[in-house]
Motif scaffolding. Structure first.
Motif, short mmCIF file in Angstrom:
data_model
loop_
_atom_site.label_atom_id
_atom_site.label_comp_id
_atom_site.label_asym_id
_atom_site.label_seq_id
_atom_site.Cartn_x
_atom_site.Cartn_y
_atom_site.Cartn_z
N VAL A 33 -22.47 -23.84 19.24
CA VAL A 33 -23.14 -24.06 20.21
C VAL A 33 -22.64 -23.32 21.42
CG1 VAL A 33 -23.38 -25.97 21.96
CG2 VAL A 33 -23.29 -26.58 19.41
N ILE A 34 -23.56 -22.78 22.04
CA ILE A 34 -23.26 -21.40 23.06
C ILE A 34 -23.55 -22.11 24.33
CG2 ILE A 34 -23.97 -19.17 23.73
CD1 ILE A 34 -25.09 -19.08 20.56
N GLN A 35 -22.81 -21.79 25.46
CA GLN A 35 -22.92 -22.20 26.75
C GLN A 35 -22.68 -20.78 27.55
OE1 GLN A 35 -21.98 -25.93 28.24
NE2 GLN A 35 -21.03 -24.97 30.06
N ILE A 36 -23.59 -20.52 28.38
CA ILE A 36 -23.49 -19.16 29.13
C ILE A 36 -23.77 -19.83 30.65
CG2 ILE A 36 -24.45 -17.15 29.64
CD1 ILE A 36 -26.04 -16.98 27.19
N GLU A 37 -22.79 -19.42 31.27
CA GLU A 37 -22.43 -19.72 32.77
C GLU A 37 -22.52 -18.59 33.67
OE1 GLU A 37 -19.79 -23.15 33.55
OE2 GLU A 37 -19.41 -23.07 31.44
N MET A 38 -23.30 -18.75 34.93
CA MET A 38 -23.39 -17.69 35.73
C MET A 38 -23.80 -18.12 37.10
SD MET A 38 -26.97 -16.06 34.15
CE MET A 38 -26.40 -14.22 34.39
N GLY A 39 -23.52 -17.30 38.03
CA GLY A 39 -24.08 -17.60 39.45
C GLY A 39 -25.62 -17.29 39.67
N ASN A 40 -26.26 -18.31 40.42
CA ASN A 40 -27.78 -18.27 40.56
C ASN A 40 -28.09 -17.06 41.44
OD1 ASN A 40 -26.95 -19.04 43.14
ND2 ASN A 40 -28.11 -21.07 43.16
N ARG A 64 -30.57 -22.44 16.57
CA ARG A 64 -30.21 -22.22 17.92
C ARG A 64 -29.76 -23.44 18.78
NH1 ARG A 64 -35.63 -21.84 17.10
NH2 ARG A 64 -36.82 -23.18 18.12
N ASN A 65 -28.59 -23.22 19.20
CA ASN A 65 -28.17 -24.34 20.32
C ASN A 65 -27.42 -23.65 21.37
OD1 ASN A 65 -28.47 -26.76 18.50
ND2 ASN A 65 -26.91 -25.81 17.06
N ILE A 66 -28.21 -23.27 22.39
CA ILE A 66 -27.81 -22.61 23.57
C ILE A 66 -28.29 -23.18 24.90
CG2 ILE A 66 -29.86 -21.06 23.14
CD1 ILE A 66 -27.62 -18.87 23.84
N LYS A 67 -27.61 -22.98 26.11
CA LYS A 67 -27.63 -23.48 27.31
C LYS A 67 -27.12 -22.14 28.12
CE LYS A 67 -24.40 -26.95 27.41
NZ LYS A 67 -24.03 -28.20 27.92
N VAL A 68 -28.00 -22.26 29.22
CA VAL A 68 -27.75 -21.34 30.41
C VAL A 68 -27.56 -22.28 31.62
CG1 VAL A 68 -28.12 -19.16 31.87
CG2 VAL A 68 -28.50 -19.34 29.48
N ILE A 69 -26.51 -22.05 32.32
CA ILE A 69 -26.06 -22.96 33.52
C ILE A 69 -25.80 -21.90 34.64
CG2 ILE A 69 -24.83 -24.55 34.76
CD1 ILE A 69 -23.88 -25.66 31.93
N ARG A 70 -26.76 -22.18 35.60
CA ARG A 70 -26.78 -21.19 36.57
C ARG A 70 -26.16 -22.01 37.94
NH1 ARG A 70 -32.03 -19.47 38.20
NH2 ARG A 70 -31.30 -17.86 39.49
N TYR A 71 -25.10 -21.70 38.40
CA TYR A 71 -24.58 -22.34 39.55
C TYR A 71 -25.04 -21.60 40.86
CZ TYR A 71 -21.55 -24.38 35.83
OH TYR A 71 -21.18 -25.01 34.84
N ASP A 72 -25.09 -22.41 41.73
CA ASP A 72 -24.89 -21.93 43.26
C ASP A 72 -23.74 -21.32 43.28
OD1 ASP A 72 -23.87 -22.19 46.19
OD2 ASP A 72 -25.95 -23.10 46.36
N GLN A 73 -23.77 -20.02 44.33
CA GLN A 73 -22.56 -19.12 44.04
C GLN A 73 -21.62 -19.92 44.72
OE1 GLN A 73 -23.71 -16.72 41.92
NE2 GLN A 73 -22.13 -15.87 43.00
N LEU A 119 -20.56 -22.67 43.98
CA LEU A 119 -19.82 -23.50 43.32
C LEU A 119 -19.31 -22.71 41.67
CD1 LEU A 119 -22.30 -26.51 43.36
CD2 LEU A 119 -20.10 -26.10 44.48
N PHE A 120 -19.39 -21.50 41.93
CA PHE A 120 -19.24 -20.82 40.53
C PHE A 120 -18.34 -19.63 41.10
CE2 PHE A 120 -20.10 -17.34 37.52
CZ PHE A 120 -19.76 -18.11 36.43
N GLU A 121 -16.97 -19.52 40.56
CA GLU A 121 -16.44 -18.23 40.89
C GLU A 121 -15.57 -17.81 39.52
OE1 GLU A 121 -13.99 -18.45 44.30
OE2 GLU A 121 -15.10 -20.17 45.33
N LEU A 122 -15.42 -16.69 39.39
CA LEU A 122 -14.97 -16.13 38.32
C LEU A 122 -13.91 -14.77 38.99
CD1 LEU A 122 -17.45 -15.77 35.49
CD2 LEU A 122 -15.49 -17.19 35.38
N LYS A 123 -12.74 -14.71 38.26
CA LYS A 123 -11.89 -13.58 38.70
C LYS A 123 -12.96 -12.39 38.39
CE LYS A 123 -7.46 -11.41 37.83
NZ LYS A 123 -6.36 -11.96 36.72
N ASP A 124 -12.47 -11.36 39.31
CA ASP A 124 -13.05 -10.01 39.12
C ASP A 124 -12.49 -9.39 37.97
OD1 ASP A 124 -14.70 -9.98 41.53
OD2 ASP A 124 -13.17 -9.21 42.66
#
Length: 123
Positions: free
Chosen positions: A3-10, A39-48, A50-55
């Protein structure tokens, strides 16, 4: 099938998210030796806000799978994913954070609630 989950900013266009999804799915299928229908995959796009990743990370990929794989398998998977993303999208290898979440097969209820450990085919 993992199961794949991809998260990114919108801040990225939907077309970019779809491209990343397709690239990741293709590479996971290749490395795991899966059929094209798996296939078991979803992409989640967050409001910027609400989404922070270390550089320098901009994409977070979590792959959940039953059982465990060797370190060599994991290296192959990480390399395949980051290389394909680097070559086929606007993102660079260094922008990708990958997390494998390996669970015992009995933690997966599939095919109407049967523990995956009771079924012969791999998950």
């Amino acid at each position: 099938m993992p199961v794949i989950q991809i998260e990114m900013g919108n801040k990225w266009k939907i077309e970019t998210a779809i491209l990343v999804k397709n690239v990741v799915l293709d590479e996971v299928r290749e490395v795991f030796g899966l059929k094209s229908t798996d296939r078991n995959i979803k992409v989640i796009r967050y409001d910027q806000d609400l989404f922070e990743l270390k550089d320098p990370y901009e994409i977070f990929i979590e792959i959940k799978l039953a059982g465990s794989r060797t370190v060599e398998f994991k290296r192959k998977l990480y390399d395949a994913l980051t290389t394909a993303i680097d070559e086929k999208t606007m993102f660079k290898k260094d922008n990708v954070f990958i997390f494998l979440n390996e669970q015992p097969a009995e933690n997966w209820g599939i095919k109407g609630g049967i523990p995956a450990s009771d079924i012969e085919e791999p998950v």
